[in-house]
Design a protein around this motif. Structure first.
Motif, short mmCIF file in Angstrom:
data_model
loop_
_atom_site.label_atom_id
_atom_site.label_comp_id
_atom_site.label_asym_id
_atom_site.label_seq_id
_atom_site.Cartn_x
_atom_site.Cartn_y
_atom_site.Cartn_z
N THR A 156 0.82 -1.20 0.00
CA THR A 156 0.00 0.00 0.00
C THR A 156 0.85 1.25 0.00
OG1 THR A 156 -1.77 -1.17 1.17
CG2 THR A 156 -1.80 1.24 1.26
N ARG A 174 -3.57 2.64 -6.01
CA ARG A 174 -4.23 2.12 -4.83
C ARG A 174 -3.96 0.63 -4.71
NH1 ARG A 174 -10.28 2.66 -4.81
NH2 ARG A 174 -9.94 1.46 -2.91
N CYS A 175 -3.95 0.14 -3.49
CA CYS A 175 -3.85 -1.29 -3.21
C CYS A 175 -5.20 -1.73 -2.66
CB CYS A 175 -2.73 -1.58 -2.20
SG CYS A 175 -2.59 -3.32 -1.74
#
Length: 283
Positions: free
Chosen positions: A238, A249-250
């Motif tokens: 992240t 984004r993770c």
């Protein structure tokens, strides 16, 4: 076209390969930079002087995921070769790593060997084979990392997106090994949802990295799916994804389950339509 000499200096030009016509273009802003395209679709960018320089956003995302793994050399398998950008990167950032590259296009591999100094990459072996049969030939518990980045033109071969194939990938990976798969999708992300559902059916742990506009289905683009039998380093993933040039984004855990939203996994023989990029994407 004259006969190519092993180790010849790169020169811009077009070359027949198994998948069509490859073109090498020199980056005038970087003396060592070269773009490899096949039939007009950009396939790879390499900087022969600095293998840690990564031009494509999705390649930078894969590199961020690799950099999130435990330090040290890796035994890596790469399904899909192009100009071998990621093997070069891993060889430079994790000395001592070993690489098996699997690609069916012998002429393309020869071009990369002759023109883009592939022989300079330490501990790299190339197997001319399809992604399915090439992985099937590997022994159990063979690799720490398997990168799946195989496209026919701009379309991922569906035989490499099924539960049966991913189960074979899981067999090849060591217990703590990691799969990193590059897929592409557009509005609605229907294929991405099915692919992630397939991955989650095979691997206990999964995550997805993508630029926010792609995640929202606003534009066609790449999504990187990470998976492992062991817990993934989600905090590092992240942080690195958000802090990199791509600012991705993770998506993991409950958020990833909501992303899948009941999409069925892909099995051999299923009628699945592979996403095709819009015509103007590579103009």
């Amino acid at each position: 076209m004259g006969k190519r000499k092993p180790g010849a200096a790169p020169v811009p030009g077009r070359h027949p390969v198994g998948a069509g016509e490859a073109e090498l273009l020199h980056d005038l802003d970087r003396p060592g930079g070269w773009l490899l395209s096949v039939d007009g679709v950009p396939q790879s960018y390499v900087d022969l002087d600095d293998p840690t320089y990564l031009e494509f956003e999705y390649v930078r995302l894969i590199a961020e995921a690799i950099d999130s793994l435990e330090e040290g050399p890796l035994d890596a398998v790469h399904v899909g070769a192009g100009a071998c950008t990621l093997p070069r990167y891993v060889a430079a950032t994790r000395p001592g790593s070993r690489h098996i590259v699997i690609d069916p296009d012998a002429a393309l591999i020869q071009l990369v060997r002759d023109r883009l100094r592939l022989k300079s990459v330490p501990r790299l072996k190339v197997r001319i084979d399809g992604g399915r049969t090439g992985v099937a030939a590997l022994p159990d518990d063979f690799a720490d990392l398997l990168v799946l980045d195989a496209f026919g033109g701009a379309v991922m071969p569906l035989e490499l997106a099924t539960a049966q194939y991913l189960a074979d990938v899981a067999r090849v990976l060591r217990p703590g090994g990691t799969l990193l798969a590059n897929i592409a999708d557009g509005r609605g992300l229907a294929f991405a949802r099915r692919f992630v559902a397939t991955v989650r059916g095979v691997f206990p742990h999964a995550a997805m990295l993508a630029e926010p506009g792609v995640l929202r289905g606003r534009r066609f683009g790449n999504l990187i799916v990470a998976a492992s039998a062991a817990p993934l380093p989600l905090a590092r993933l992240t942080r690195r994804a958000a802090g990199g040039l791509t600012q991705a984004r993770c998506v993991a855990e409950d958020d990833l389950a909501r992303f899948v939203a009941g999409a069925p996994p892909i099995n051999d023989g299923d009628p699945v339509v592979a996403p095709v990029p819009p015509p103007a994407l590579f103009d």
